[in-house]
Design a protein around this motif. Structure first.
Motif, short mmCIF file in Angstrom:
data_model
loop_
_atom_site.label_atom_id
_atom_site.label_comp_id
_atom_site.label_asym_id
_atom_site.label_seq_id
_atom_site.Cartn_x
_atom_site.Cartn_y
_atom_site.Cartn_z
N GLY A 11 56.27 81.27 32.16
CA GLY A 11 55.10 81.05 33.01
C GLY A 11 54.65 79.61 33.15
N VAL A 12 55.56 78.64 32.99
CA VAL A 12 55.14 77.25 33.22
C VAL A 12 54.97 77.03 34.72
CG1 VAL A 12 56.40 76.44 31.17
CG2 VAL A 12 57.41 76.12 33.42
N SER A 13 54.05 76.13 35.09
CA SER A 13 53.74 75.88 36.50
C SER A 13 54.86 75.07 37.16
CB SER A 13 52.43 75.11 36.60
OG SER A 13 52.62 73.80 36.10
N ASN A 14 54.83 75.05 38.49
CA ASN A 14 55.80 74.24 39.22
C ASN A 14 55.66 72.76 38.91
OD1 ASN A 14 57.30 76.20 40.51
ND2 ASN A 14 55.86 76.35 42.23
N ASP A 15 54.43 72.32 38.70
CA ASP A 15 54.20 70.91 38.34
C ASP A 15 54.92 70.56 37.04
OD1 ASP A 15 52.71 70.45 40.52
OD2 ASP A 15 50.77 70.31 39.48
N VAL A 16 54.77 71.45 36.06
CA VAL A 16 55.43 71.22 34.77
C VAL A 16 56.95 71.26 34.94
CG1 VAL A 16 55.79 72.15 32.44
CG2 VAL A 16 53.47 72.00 33.37
N LEU A 17 57.40 72.19 35.76
CA LEU A 17 58.84 72.31 36.00
C LEU A 17 59.38 71.03 36.65
CD1 LEU A 17 60.61 74.71 35.26
CD2 LEU A 17 60.47 75.48 37.64
N ASN A 18 58.66 70.51 37.63
CA ASN A 18 59.09 69.26 38.28
C ASN A 18 59.12 68.11 37.28
OD1 ASN A 18 59.40 70.49 40.73
ND2 ASN A 18 57.34 69.97 41.46
N HIS A 19 58.06 68.01 36.50
CA HIS A 19 57.99 66.97 35.46
C HIS A 19 59.18 67.11 34.51
CE1 HIS A 19 56.58 64.59 32.04
NE2 HIS A 19 56.71 65.67 31.30
N THR A 20 59.47 68.34 34.14
CA THR A 20 60.56 68.62 33.21
C THR A 20 61.88 68.06 33.74
OG1 THR A 20 59.49 70.59 32.33
CG2 THR A 20 61.89 70.51 32.16
N PHE A 21 62.14 68.27 35.02
CA PHE A 21 63.40 67.78 35.59
C PHE A 21 63.44 66.26 35.67
CE2 PHE A 21 64.16 72.22 36.79
CZ PHE A 21 65.48 72.32 36.41
N THR A 22 62.28 65.64 35.86
CA THR A 22 62.24 64.17 35.85
C THR A 22 62.53 63.66 34.44
OG1 THR A 22 60.54 64.30 37.56
CG2 THR A 22 60.92 62.14 36.58
N VAL A 23 61.98 64.34 33.43
CA VAL A 23 62.23 63.94 32.04
C VAL A 23 63.71 64.17 31.68
CG1 VAL A 23 61.68 64.43 29.61
CG2 VAL A 23 59.84 64.26 31.31
N LEU A 24 64.28 65.25 32.19
CA LEU A 24 65.70 65.51 31.96
C LEU A 24 66.53 64.35 32.54
CD1 LEU A 24 68.05 67.38 31.06
CD2 LEU A 24 67.95 68.41 33.34
N ASP A 25 66.18 63.97 33.76
CA ASP A 25 66.83 62.83 34.42
C ASP A 25 66.74 61.56 33.57
OD1 ASP A 25 68.07 62.96 36.78
OD2 ASP A 25 66.47 62.00 37.94
N SER A 26 65.51 61.30 33.12
CA SER A 26 65.22 60.13 32.31
C SER A 26 66.04 60.16 31.01
CB SER A 26 63.71 60.11 32.02
OG SER A 26 63.36 59.13 31.08
N ALA A 27 66.13 61.33 30.40
CA ALA A 27 66.87 61.47 29.14
C ALA A 27 68.37 61.28 29.37
CB ALA A 27 66.59 62.84 28.52
#
Ligand SMILES: [Fe+2]
Length: 180
Positions: free
Chosen positions: A26-42
């Protein structure tokens, strides 16, 4: 969602599976988008390092799951709550620790107490824990900051907290040659 199973997946399958898992939680789309940016960064950092397949998968899993606790809280407790969710769901302890220790450049027991968290150290120790914490710090909104920009940002943000600033600089320093 057991660790043995997920760490055996190919990287792209792992990302897909954890993205589905986050939606189930149940994470929000905002969190999901942030997550993918952090994945990119990592991955930008990880791609420049000589890492084992397992290390890369731990980093990917940690980056994907670091904010799973935001399904319950956006407070400082989201890392501890996230770790609890993952523990219940049987994830590998190495992944759980990445999540639990990703706040800032880590929190001391004293700081944790101040924020109302269980009083213990949340300082990233392993390379994977450190890398994900830094990758998250480098993200501002939907973009990844360059090194100079990031240094300016933290010097401003922690201008009255020398110990915290130094901890952020020391963390960056460990990966300096792998950050743009
Ligand atoms: Fe977070």
């Amino acid at each position: 969602m057991h660790d043995i199973e997920i760490l055996e997946l190919e990287e792209d399958e792992l990302i897909k599976a954890l993205s589905e898992y986050l939606k189930e939680k149940g994470v929000s789309n905002d969190v999901l988008n942030h997550t993918f940016t952090v994945l990119d960064s990592a991955l930008r950092i990880a791609n420049r390092m000589k890492l084992s397949d397992e290390q890369r998968k731990l980093i990917i899993a940690g980056a994907m799951l670091h904010d799973v606790g935001r399904s319950l809280s956006h407070g400082m407790d989201h890392a501890v709550l996230g770790a609890e969710i993952l523990r219940k769901d049987g994830f590998d302890d190495r992944i759980i620790k990445i999540v639990e220790r990703h706040i800032g450049a880590g929190l001391t027991a004293k700081e944790a107490k101040k924020f109302g968290l269980p009083e213990r150290d949340y300082i990233p120790e392993t390379l994977e824990e450190k890398l994900v914490a830094l990758a998250d710090n480098l993200v501002a909104g939907d973009r990844i900051l360059r090194k100079e920009e990031y240094i300016r940002h933290i010097k401003q943000k922690f201008r009255d907290e020398k110990e915290v600033l130094d901890r952020h600089l020391a963390l960056l320093n460990e990966f300096e040659e792998f950050v743009d």
